[in-house]
Design a protein around this motif. Structure first.
Motif, PDB file in Angstrom:
ATOM      1  N   ALA A   1       0.832  -1.206   0.000  1.00  0.00           N
ATOM      2  CA  ALA A   1       0.000   0.000   0.000  1.00  0.00           C
ATOM      3  C   ALA A   1       0.865   1.254   0.000  1.00  0.00           C
ATOM      4  O   ALA A   1       2.049   1.221   0.345  1.00  0.00           O
ATOM      5  N   THR A   2       0.230   2.362  -0.397  1.00  0.00           N
ATOM      6  CA  THR A   2       0.847   3.690  -0.376  1.00  0.00           C
ATOM      7  C   THR A   2      -0.043   4.605   0.444  1.00  0.00           C
ATOM      8  O   THR A   2      -1.261   4.640   0.239  1.00  0.00           O
ATOM      9  N   THR A   3       0.548   5.348   1.366  1.00  0.00           N
ATOM     10  CA  THR A   3      -0.200   6.225   2.268  1.00  0.00           C
ATOM     11  C   THR A   3      -0.003   7.677   1.857  1.00  0.00           C
ATOM     12  O   THR A   3       1.135   8.108   1.628  1.00  0.00           O
ATOM     13  N   ILE A   4      -1.112   8.418   1.748  1.00  0.00           N
ATOM     14  CA  ILE A   4      -1.045   9.833   1.394  1.00  0.00           C
ATOM     15  C   ILE A   4      -1.854  10.644   2.396  1.00  0.00           C
ATOM     16  O   ILE A   4      -2.779  10.133   3.024  1.00  0.00           O
ATOM     17  N   LEU A   5      -1.473  11.923   2.532  1.00  0.00           N
ATOM     18  CA  LEU A   5      -2.269  12.887   3.280  1.00  0.00           C
ATOM     19  C   LEU A   5      -3.144  13.633   2.284  1.00  0.00           C
ATOM     20  O   LEU A   5      -2.625  14.274   1.354  1.00  0.00           O
ATOM     21  N   GLU A   6      -4.446  13.542   2.436  1.00  0.00           N
ATOM     22  CA  GLU A   6      -5.382  14.083   1.458  1.00  0.00           C
ATOM     23  C   GLU A   6      -5.245  15.597   1.333  1.00  0.00           C
ATOM     24  O   GLU A   6      -5.040  16.312   2.323  1.00  0.00           O
ATOM     25  N   VAL A   7      -5.338  16.076   0.093  1.00  0.00           N
ATOM     26  CA  VAL A   7      -5.289  17.505  -0.237  1.00  0.00           C
ATOM     27  C   VAL A   7      -6.572  17.851  -0.973  1.00  0.00           C
ATOM     28  O   VAL A   7      -7.028  17.101  -1.839  1.00  0.00           O
ATOM     29  N   GLY A   8      -7.146  18.996  -0.670  1.00  0.00           N
ATOM     30  CA  GLY A   8      -8.400  19.383  -1.324  1.00  0.00           C
ATOM     31  C   GLY A   8      -8.782  20.803  -0.957  1.00  0.00           C
ATOM     32  O   GLY A   8      -7.926  21.572  -0.514  1.00  0.00           O
ATOM     33  N   PRO A   9     -10.031  21.154  -1.090  1.00  0.00           N
ATOM     34  CA  PRO A   9     -11.127  20.308  -1.612  1.00  0.00           C
ATOM     35  C   PRO A   9     -11.083  20.189  -3.131  1.00  0.00           C
ATOM     36  O   PRO A   9     -10.636  21.103  -3.815  1.00  0.00           O
ATOM     37  N   GLY A  10     -11.524  19.063  -3.632  1.00  0.00           N
ATOM     38  CA  GLY A  10     -11.559  18.847  -5.069  1.00  0.00           C
ATOM     39  C   GLY A  10     -10.172  18.646  -5.656  1.00  0.00           C
ATOM     40  O   GLY A  10      -9.191  18.389  -4.954  1.00  0.00           O
ATOM     41  N   LYS A  11     -10.099  18.807  -6.973  1.00  0.00           N
ATOM     42  CA  LYS A  11      -8.851  18.596  -7.689  1.00  0.00           C
ATOM     43  C   LYS A  11      -8.028  19.861  -7.843  1.00  0.00           C
ATOM     44  O   LYS A  11      -6.921  19.814  -8.377  1.00  0.00           O
TER      45      LYS A  11
ATOM     46  N   GLN B   1      -5.202  22.555   0.145  1.00  0.00           N
ATOM     47  CA  GLN B   1      -5.212  22.560   1.599  1.00  0.00           C
ATOM     48  C   GLN B   1      -5.264  21.117   2.112  1.00  0.00           C
ATOM     49  O   GLN B   1      -5.969  20.274   1.572  1.00  0.00           O
ATOM     50  N   ARG B   2      -4.505  20.835   3.143  1.00  0.00           N
ATOM     51  CA  ARG B   2      -4.572  19.525   3.786  1.00  0.00           C
ATOM     52  C   ARG B   2      -5.917  19.377   4.498  1.00  0.00           C
ATOM     53  O   ARG B   2      -6.315  20.252   5.256  1.00  0.00           O
ATOM     54  N   THR B   3      -6.610  18.287   4.234  1.00  0.00           N
ATOM     55  CA  THR B   3      -7.908  18.060   4.862  1.00  0.00           C
ATOM     56  C   THR B   3      -7.787  17.394   6.231  1.00  0.00           C
ATOM     57  O   THR B   3      -8.761  17.309   6.957  1.00  0.00           O
TER      58      THR B   3
ATOM     59  N   SER C   1       7.467  24.645  -4.781  1.00  0.00           N
ATOM     60  CA  SER C   1       6.728  23.485  -4.271  1.00  0.00           C
ATOM     61  C   SER C   1       6.290  23.728  -2.835  1.00  0.00           C
ATOM     62  O   SER C   1       7.078  24.125  -1.988  1.00  0.00           O
ATOM     63  N   GLY C   2       5.010  23.506  -2.583  1.00  0.00           N
ATOM     64  CA  GLY C   2       4.466  23.702  -1.252  1.00  0.00           C
ATOM     65  C   GLY C   2       3.899  25.091  -1.008  1.00  0.00           C
ATOM     66  O   GLY C   2       3.293  25.335   0.040  1.00  0.00           O
ATOM     67  N   ARG C   3       4.064  26.034  -1.963  1.00  0.00           N
ATOM     68  CA  ARG C   3       3.553  27.396  -1.768  1.00  0.00           C
ATOM     69  C   ARG C   3       2.567  27.784  -2.864  1.00  0.00           C
ATOM     70  O   ARG C   3       2.294  28.970  -3.076  1.00  0.00           O
ATOM     71  N   ARG C   4       2.026  26.809  -3.546  1.00  0.00           N
ATOM     72  CA  ARG C   4       1.087  27.109  -4.623  1.00  0.00           C
ATOM     73  C   ARG C   4      -0.192  27.743  -4.085  1.00  0.00           C
ATOM     74  O   ARG C   4      -0.711  28.704  -4.650  1.00  0.00           O
ATOM     75  N   SER C   5      -0.714  27.183  -3.007  1.00  0.00           N
ATOM     76  CA  SER C   5      -1.934  27.748  -2.429  1.00  0.00           C
ATOM     77  C   SER C   5      -1.683  29.161  -1.908  1.00  0.00           C
ATOM     78  O   SER C   5      -2.534  30.050  -2.063  1.00  0.00           O
ATOM     79  N   TYR C   6      -0.525  29.387  -1.323  1.00  0.00           N
ATOM     80  CA  TYR C   6      -0.216  30.709  -0.764  1.00  0.00           C
ATOM     81  C   TYR C   6      -0.182  31.778  -1.848  1.00  0.00           C
ATOM     82  O   TYR C   6      -0.801  32.850  -1.720  1.00  0.00           O
ATOM     83  N   ILE C   7       0.515  31.494  -2.959  1.00  0.00           N
ATOM     84  CA  ILE C   7       0.626  32.512  -4.001  1.00  0.00           C
ATOM     85  C   ILE C   7      -0.713  32.724  -4.698  1.00  0.00           C
ATOM     86  O   ILE C   7      -1.065  33.847  -5.096  1.00  0.00           O
ATOM     87  N   GLU C   8      -1.518  31.656  -4.854  1.00  0.00           N
ATOM     88  CA  GLU C   8      -2.845  31.809  -5.457  1.00  0.00           C
ATOM     89  C   GLU C   8      -3.716  32.717  -4.604  1.00  0.00           C
ATOM     90  O   GLU C   8      -4.356  33.649  -5.118  1.00  0.00           O
ATOM     91  N   GLN C   9      -3.741  32.479  -3.297  1.00  0.00           N
ATOM     92  CA  GLN C   9      -4.560  33.303  -2.416  1.00  0.00           C
ATOM     93  C   GLN C   9      -4.055  34.740  -2.352  1.00  0.00           C
ATOM     94  O   GLN C   9      -4.849  35.683  -2.261  1.00  0.00           O
TER      95      GLN C   9
END
Length: 295
Positions: free
Chosen positions: A139-149, A153-155, A259-267
Protein backbone atom coordinates in the motif's frame (compact mmCIF):
# COMPACT_ATOMS: atom_id res chain seq x y z
CA UNK A 1 12.46 -56.84 14.97
CA UNK A 2 8.93 -58.08 15.43
CA UNK A 3 8.42 -55.82 18.43
CA UNK A 4 9.49 -52.77 16.40
CA UNK A 5 6.70 -53.46 13.92
CA UNK A 6 4.03 -53.67 16.58
CA UNK A 7 2.87 -50.12 15.83
CA UNK A 8 1.60 -51.14 12.38
CA UNK A 9 -2.23 -51.41 12.44
CA UNK A 10 -3.57 -54.92 12.07
CA UNK A 11 -5.97 -53.97 9.30
CA UNK A 12 -3.32 -52.07 7.31
CA UNK A 13 -3.30 -53.11 3.63
CA UNK A 14 -2.41 -51.61 0.28
CA UNK A 15 -4.78 -51.53 -2.70
CA UNK A 16 -4.02 -54.09 -5.39
CA UNK A 17 -3.04 -51.43 -7.91
CA UNK A 18 -0.66 -49.76 -5.46
CA UNK A 19 0.79 -53.14 -4.44
CA UNK A 20 1.55 -53.95 -8.07
CA UNK A 21 3.32 -50.62 -8.50
CA UNK A 22 5.43 -51.16 -5.39
CA UNK A 23 6.37 -54.70 -6.46
CA UNK A 24 7.25 -53.48 -9.97
CA UNK A 25 9.40 -50.71 -8.51
CA UNK A 26 11.27 -53.12 -6.23
CA UNK A 27 11.88 -55.54 -9.11
CA UNK A 28 13.09 -52.71 -11.34
CA UNK A 29 15.53 -51.46 -8.70
CA UNK A 30 16.83 -55.00 -8.04
CA UNK A 31 17.27 -55.68 -11.75
CA UNK A 32 19.17 -52.44 -12.32
CA UNK A 33 21.41 -53.02 -9.28
CA UNK A 34 22.21 -56.58 -10.38
CA UNK A 35 22.86 -55.56 -14.00
CA UNK A 36 25.08 -52.64 -12.92
CA UNK A 37 27.06 -54.89 -10.58
CA UNK A 38 27.58 -57.53 -13.26
CA UNK A 39 28.50 -54.94 -15.87
CA UNK A 40 31.01 -53.25 -13.55
CA UNK A 41 32.60 -56.61 -12.67
CA UNK A 42 32.86 -57.54 -16.34
CA UNK A 43 34.50 -54.20 -17.18
CA UNK A 44 37.05 -54.45 -14.34
CA UNK A 45 38.05 -58.00 -15.33
CA UNK A 46 38.23 -57.65 -19.10
CA UNK A 47 39.34 -54.05 -19.80
CA UNK A 48 43.08 -53.63 -19.35
CA UNK A 49 43.36 -49.90 -20.08
CA UNK A 50 42.66 -47.91 -16.90
CA UNK A 51 41.50 -44.83 -18.83
CA UNK A 52 39.03 -46.81 -20.92
CA UNK A 53 37.91 -48.81 -17.88
CA UNK A 54 37.13 -45.65 -15.92
CA UNK A 55 35.22 -44.13 -18.83
CA UNK A 56 33.12 -47.28 -19.29
CA UNK A 57 32.34 -47.50 -15.57
CA UNK A 58 31.10 -43.91 -15.48
CA UNK A 59 29.08 -44.29 -18.68
CA UNK A 60 27.50 -47.54 -17.49
CA UNK A 61 26.59 -46.01 -14.13
CA UNK A 62 24.94 -43.02 -15.82
CA UNK A 63 23.18 -45.27 -18.32
CA UNK A 64 21.67 -47.51 -15.63
CA UNK A 65 20.65 -44.42 -13.64
CA UNK A 66 18.83 -43.01 -16.67
CA UNK A 67 17.25 -46.39 -17.30
CA UNK A 68 15.98 -46.51 -13.72
CA UNK A 69 14.46 -43.01 -13.96
CA UNK A 70 12.69 -43.90 -17.20
CA UNK A 71 11.43 -47.14 -15.72
CA UNK A 72 10.05 -45.38 -12.63
CA UNK A 73 8.38 -42.78 -14.85
CA UNK A 74 6.67 -45.55 -16.83
CA UNK A 75 5.58 -47.42 -13.71
CA UNK A 76 4.32 -44.39 -11.78
CA UNK A 77 3.17 -42.31 -14.80
CA UNK A 78 -0.55 -42.25 -13.94
CA UNK A 79 0.11 -41.36 -10.30
CA UNK A 80 2.57 -38.62 -11.27
CA UNK A 81 0.00 -37.19 -13.70
CA UNK A 82 -2.69 -37.16 -10.99
CA UNK A 83 -0.28 -35.51 -8.54
CA UNK A 84 0.63 -32.86 -11.12
CA UNK A 85 -3.05 -32.09 -11.72
CA UNK A 86 -3.62 -31.78 -7.97
CA UNK A 87 -0.66 -29.42 -7.65
CA UNK A 88 -1.97 -27.29 -10.53
CA UNK A 89 -5.43 -27.16 -8.95
CA UNK A 90 -3.92 -26.10 -5.62
CA UNK A 91 -1.82 -23.45 -7.36
CA UNK A 92 -4.85 -22.06 -9.21
CA UNK A 93 -6.87 -21.93 -5.99
CA UNK A 94 -3.99 -20.16 -4.25
CA UNK A 95 -3.71 -17.56 -7.03
CA UNK A 96 -7.46 -16.90 -6.97
CA UNK A 97 -7.47 -16.55 -3.19
CA UNK A 98 -4.50 -14.16 -3.15
CA UNK A 99 -5.26 -12.26 -6.37
CA UNK A 100 -5.49 -8.87 -4.66
CA UNK A 101 -2.24 -9.38 -2.79
CA UNK A 102 -0.49 -10.40 -6.00
CA UNK A 103 -1.86 -7.30 -7.74
CA UNK A 104 -0.61 -5.12 -4.87
CA UNK A 105 2.89 -6.58 -5.16
CA UNK A 106 2.76 -6.15 -8.96
CA UNK A 107 1.66 -2.53 -8.54
CA UNK A 108 4.53 -1.89 -6.13
CA UNK A 109 7.02 -3.32 -8.63
CA UNK A 110 5.43 -1.29 -11.45
CA UNK A 111 5.53 2.08 -9.69
CA UNK A 112 9.07 1.46 -8.44
CA UNK A 113 10.32 0.41 -11.85
CA UNK A 114 8.62 3.31 -13.62
CA UNK A 115 9.65 5.87 -10.97
CA UNK A 116 6.11 7.24 -10.87
CA UNK A 117 6.60 9.22 -7.67
CA UNK A 118 8.68 9.52 -4.49
CA UNK A 119 8.01 10.38 -0.87
CA UNK A 120 6.74 13.93 -0.58
CA UNK A 121 5.29 14.10 -4.10
CA UNK A 122 1.70 15.20 -4.62
CA UNK A 123 -0.15 12.57 -6.64
CA UNK A 124 -3.66 11.77 -7.79
CA UNK A 125 -5.01 8.26 -8.47
CA UNK A 126 -8.67 8.14 -9.48
CA UNK A 127 -10.39 10.40 -6.92
CA UNK A 128 -7.60 10.14 -4.35
CA UNK A 129 -5.25 13.13 -4.19
CA UNK A 130 -2.61 14.00 -1.65
CA UNK A 131 1.03 14.03 -0.54
CA UNK A 132 2.87 10.70 -0.31
CA UNK A 133 4.10 10.03 3.23
CA UNK A 134 4.74 6.26 3.18
CA UNK A 135 5.22 3.38 0.73
CA UNK A 136 5.17 -0.36 1.44
CA UNK A 137 5.02 -3.49 -0.66
CA UNK A 138 1.21 -3.60 -0.44
CA UNK A 139 0.00 0.00 0.00
CA UNK A 140 0.85 3.69 -0.38
CA UNK A 141 -0.20 6.23 2.27
CA UNK A 142 -1.05 9.83 1.39
CA UNK A 143 -2.27 12.89 3.28
CA UNK A 144 -5.38 14.08 1.46
CA UNK A 145 -5.29 17.51 -0.24
CA UNK A 146 -8.40 19.38 -1.32
CA UNK A 147 -11.13 20.31 -1.61
CA UNK A 148 -11.56 18.85 -5.07
CA UNK A 149 -8.85 18.60 -7.69
CA UNK A 150 -7.86 22.25 -7.58
CA UNK A 151 -7.52 22.85 -3.83
CA UNK A 152 -4.18 22.75 -2.06
CA UNK A 153 -5.21 22.56 1.60
CA UNK A 154 -4.57 19.52 3.79
CA UNK A 155 -7.91 18.06 4.86
CA UNK A 156 -6.40 16.23 7.83
CA UNK A 157 -7.41 12.83 6.50
CA UNK A 158 -4.99 10.00 5.74
CA UNK A 159 -5.71 7.70 2.79
CA UNK A 160 -4.17 4.23 2.38
CA UNK A 161 -4.19 3.29 -1.31
CA UNK A 162 -3.66 -0.39 -2.24
CA UNK A 163 -0.87 -0.70 -4.78
CA UNK A 164 -3.19 -2.76 -7.00
CA UNK A 165 -4.64 0.55 -8.27
CA UNK A 166 -1.31 1.45 -9.89
CA UNK A 167 -1.61 -1.56 -12.22
CA UNK A 168 -4.79 -0.37 -13.98
CA UNK A 169 -5.07 3.36 -13.15
CA UNK A 170 -2.90 6.26 -14.37
CA UNK A 171 -0.98 8.24 -11.77
CA UNK A 172 -0.88 12.04 -11.93
CA UNK A 173 2.27 13.44 -10.31
CA UNK A 174 1.86 17.14 -9.58
CA UNK A 175 5.47 17.44 -8.36
CA UNK A 176 7.24 17.26 -11.72
CA UNK A 177 10.36 18.94 -10.34
CA UNK A 178 11.81 18.98 -6.85
CA UNK A 179 11.88 22.77 -6.36
CA UNK A 180 9.56 24.61 -8.74
CA UNK A 181 6.18 23.77 -10.25
CA UNK A 182 3.72 25.34 -12.65
CA UNK A 183 0.53 26.27 -10.85
CA UNK A 184 -2.78 26.80 -12.69
CA UNK A 185 -6.02 28.17 -11.31
CA UNK A 186 -9.21 29.50 -12.94
CA UNK A 187 -11.29 32.59 -12.13
CA UNK A 188 -14.84 32.59 -13.62
CA UNK A 189 -16.69 35.73 -14.79
CA UNK A 190 -19.98 36.49 -16.46
CA UNK A 191 -19.73 37.65 -20.05
CA UNK A 192 -21.07 41.12 -19.17
CA UNK A 193 -18.49 41.59 -16.38
CA UNK A 194 -15.37 43.64 -16.94
CA UNK A 195 -13.22 40.57 -17.46
CA UNK A 196 -10.73 42.47 -19.65
CA UNK A 197 -9.72 44.60 -16.67
CA UNK A 198 -9.61 41.50 -14.49
CA UNK A 199 -7.33 39.78 -16.99
CA UNK A 200 -4.93 42.71 -16.91
CA UNK A 201 -5.02 42.94 -13.10
CA UNK A 202 -4.40 39.21 -12.65
CA UNK A 203 -1.44 39.29 -15.05
CA UNK A 204 0.11 42.29 -13.32
CA UNK A 205 -0.32 40.71 -9.89
CA UNK A 206 1.14 37.40 -11.08
CA UNK A 207 4.18 39.16 -12.58
CA UNK A 208 4.69 41.12 -9.40
CA UNK A 209 4.61 38.06 -7.14
CA UNK A 210 6.82 35.95 -9.44
CA UNK A 211 9.39 38.61 -10.29
CA UNK A 212 11.75 37.92 -7.32
CA UNK A 213 12.38 34.29 -8.32
CA UNK A 214 11.49 34.21 -12.05
CA UNK A 215 15.12 34.01 -13.19
CA UNK A 216 15.81 31.12 -10.80
CA UNK A 217 12.84 29.24 -12.21
CA UNK A 218 14.04 29.84 -15.77
CA UNK A 219 17.50 28.42 -15.01
CA UNK A 220 16.04 25.44 -13.16
CA UNK A 221 13.59 24.57 -15.94
CA UNK A 222 16.36 24.85 -18.55
CA UNK A 223 18.43 22.40 -16.53
CA UNK A 224 15.46 19.99 -16.28
CA UNK A 225 14.89 20.27 -20.03
CA UNK A 226 18.52 19.36 -20.76
CA UNK A 227 18.49 16.39 -18.37
CA UNK A 228 15.18 14.97 -19.63
CA UNK A 229 15.44 15.98 -23.27
CA UNK A 230 12.31 18.12 -23.15
CA UNK A 231 11.40 21.43 -24.70
CA UNK A 232 10.96 23.73 -21.72
CA UNK A 233 7.81 25.89 -21.86
CA UNK A 234 7.89 29.58 -21.08
CA UNK A 235 8.01 30.26 -17.35
CA UNK A 236 6.54 33.76 -17.58
CA UNK A 237 3.10 34.14 -15.97
CA UNK A 238 0.19 34.19 -18.38
CA UNK A 239 -3.59 34.61 -18.29
CA UNK A 240 -5.60 32.85 -20.98
CA UNK A 241 -9.29 33.08 -21.86
CA UNK A 242 -11.74 30.17 -21.97
CA UNK A 243 -15.46 30.10 -22.72
CA UNK A 244 -16.79 26.79 -21.35
CA UNK A 245 -20.43 27.92 -21.55
CA UNK A 246 -22.26 30.59 -23.51
CA UNK A 247 -22.64 33.18 -20.75
CA UNK A 248 -19.32 32.79 -18.95
CA UNK A 249 -15.70 33.78 -19.42
CA UNK A 250 -13.03 31.89 -17.47
CA UNK A 251 -9.60 33.41 -16.94
CA UNK A 252 -6.96 30.71 -16.45
CA UNK A 253 -3.83 31.89 -14.66
CA UNK A 254 -0.61 29.88 -15.06
CA UNK A 255 2.52 30.85 -13.16
CA UNK A 256 5.62 29.23 -11.63
CA UNK A 257 5.54 28.60 -7.89
CA UNK A 258 7.75 26.98 -5.33
CA UNK A 259 6.73 23.49 -4.27
CA UNK A 260 4.47 23.70 -1.25
CA UNK A 261 3.55 27.40 -1.77
CA UNK A 262 1.09 27.11 -4.62
CA UNK A 263 -1.93 27.75 -2.43
CA UNK A 264 -0.22 30.71 -0.76
CA UNK A 265 0.63 32.51 -4.00
CA UNK A 266 -2.84 31.81 -5.46
CA UNK A 267 -4.56 33.30 -2.42
CA UNK A 268 -2.19 36.29 -2.39
CA UNK A 269 -2.94 37.15 -6.02
CA UNK A 270 -6.71 36.74 -5.67
CA UNK A 271 -6.83 38.77 -2.47
CA UNK A 272 -4.81 41.57 -4.02
CA UNK A 273 -6.82 41.72 -7.25
CA UNK A 274 -10.32 41.57 -5.78
CA UNK A 275 -9.52 43.82 -2.83
CA UNK A 276 -8.51 46.69 -5.12
CA UNK A 277 -11.23 46.49 -7.80
CA UNK A 278 -14.77 45.34 -8.51
CA UNK A 279 -15.15 43.70 -11.91
CA UNK A 280 -18.85 42.92 -11.69
CA UNK A 281 -21.27 44.35 -14.25
CA UNK A 282 -22.60 47.87 -13.47
CA UNK A 283 -25.28 47.92 -16.15
CA UNK A 284 -28.69 49.04 -14.78
CA UNK A 285 -31.37 46.42 -14.48
CA UNK A 286 -34.49 46.71 -16.76
CA UNK A 287 -36.65 47.81 -13.78
CA UNK A 288 -34.23 50.65 -13.02
CA UNK A 289 -34.19 51.78 -16.68
CA UNK A 290 -38.03 51.91 -16.73
CA UNK A 291 -38.07 53.94 -13.53
CA UNK A 292 -35.59 56.45 -14.97
CA UNK A 293 -37.69 56.82 -18.15
CA UNK A 294 -40.85 57.57 -16.10
CA UNK A 295 -39.03 60.29 -14.20
Amino acid sequence: MLESLAWVPENFSLPDSMLRLVVSTVLLVLAIVILRTLTARFIRRNIASSELRGRLLVNSRNGFLLLGILGLALIWGDQIRSLALSIVAIAVAFVVATKELILCVSGSILKSGAGSFNLGDRIQVKDFRGDVIDQTLLATTILEVGPGKTGHQRTGRMIVIPNALFVAEPVINESFTDHWDFHVFTVPFKREDDWQAAQKALLEAANRHCEPYLEQVRKHMNKVGVLRGLEVPSVDPRVTIQAPVANEIHLTVRLPAKSGRRSYIEQSILSEVFASADFSSKKPRPADEEKEDNE
